[in-house]
Design an enzyme around this catalytic site. Sequence first.
Site, PDB file in Angstrom:
ATOM      1  N   VAL A  62       6.113   4.318   0.729  1.00  0.00           N
ATOM      2  CA  VAL A  62       6.820   5.627   0.711  1.00  0.00           C
ATOM      3  C   VAL A  62       7.743   5.540   1.757  1.00  0.00           C
ATOM      4  O   VAL A  62       8.855   6.161   1.751  1.00  0.00           O
ATOM      5  CB  VAL A  62       5.833   6.702   0.789  1.00  0.00           C
ATOM      6  CG1 VAL A  62       6.592   8.005   1.275  1.00  0.00           C
ATOM      7  CG2 VAL A  62       4.845   7.038  -0.198  1.00  0.00           C
TER       8      VAL A  62
ATOM      9  N   ALA B 185       0.741  -1.256  -0.100  1.00  0.00           N
ATOM     10  CA  ALA B 185      -0.056  -0.115  -0.049  1.00  0.00           C
ATOM     11  C   ALA B 185       0.734   1.221  -0.165  1.00  0.00           C
ATOM     12  O   ALA B 185       2.045   1.134   0.140  1.00  0.00           O
ATOM     13  CB  ALA B 185      -1.094   0.013   1.328  1.00  0.00           C
ATOM     14  N   HIS B 186       0.253   2.339  -0.137  1.00  0.00           N
ATOM     15  CA  HIS B 186       0.870   3.469  -0.225  1.00  0.00           C
ATOM     16  C   HIS B 186       1.993   4.163   0.918  1.00  0.00           C
ATOM     17  O   HIS B 186       3.046   4.224   0.667  1.00  0.00           O
ATOM     18  CB  HIS B 186      -0.267   4.702  -0.662  1.00  0.00           C
ATOM     19  CG  HIS B 186       0.651   6.205  -0.373  1.00  0.00           C
ATOM     20  ND1 HIS B 186       0.790   6.883   0.804  1.00  0.00           N
ATOM     21  CD2 HIS B 186       1.074   6.692  -1.400  1.00  0.00           C
ATOM     22  CE1 HIS B 186       1.459   8.156   0.450  1.00  0.00           C
ATOM     23  NE2 HIS B 186       1.580   8.123  -0.919  1.00  0.00           N
ATOM     24  N   GLY B 187       1.546   4.005   2.187  1.00  0.00           N
ATOM     25  CA  GLY B 187       2.267   4.350   3.431  1.00  0.00           C
ATOM     26  C   GLY B 187       3.564   3.447   3.345  1.00  0.00           C
ATOM     27  O   GLY B 187       4.559   4.091   3.409  1.00  0.00           O
TER      28      GLY B 187
END
Length: 225
Positions: free
Chosen positions: A154, A149-151
Amino acid sequence: MRDRRRRLLLIGAELRAKGLLERADDIRFLTLPELRTVVDGGDDPRRTVAERKSHYARELRRRTVPVALLSDGTDVETLLPARTSDGRTLTGTGAATGRARGPARVVRDPSDAYIEPGEILVAPTSDPGWTPLFLTAGGLVTETGAVMAHGPTVAREYGIPAVICVPGATDRIRTGQMITVDGAAGTVTLDAPDAEPDDGPRAGVAPETNADADAVSASSGPAGE
């Protein structure tokens, strides 16, 4: 896709005009086969729509979402053995390796939030709108999410540890509390409260200095004076 949406909304407007829907966009709560029976057969969909809108409203109030669901809707987490804890260690899923210790910053809405350098971001979840907070965060803890996922993605790009799927993290952790994030072990350890020293001064009472003692002695004088 936009053309299909526009056509469906036009049909919804027609059904609303006939009294079969309260709003044109209520058509979103019907499947295409159900919609066909309404248009062709004149079925009344209002009860079905009302039930699904109520369920949708409940889902919008969720603080957390299941990590994974089986095809029958079963939450996978409910099938796993209960996680043991010593009261200070929260267990989740390691999503970015590394280890960091720092004060927590609990954030539920990124729109007006900020992170001081080295603070650990603790959030219910994250999406692209949270990206600016990663610039100064020393680590990431979320209650939901997935490794890709995004978190976590990153976090890996920025080289900070991340632990996701930590139940109740935003309630168990307080802003300013010192925590340690271990992205390899998938744990978040809360620092124990500092114990008050037994021989130290009491809170709110200033320690007596030599000058204070001298002043007391001078003012009291010899007995009888």
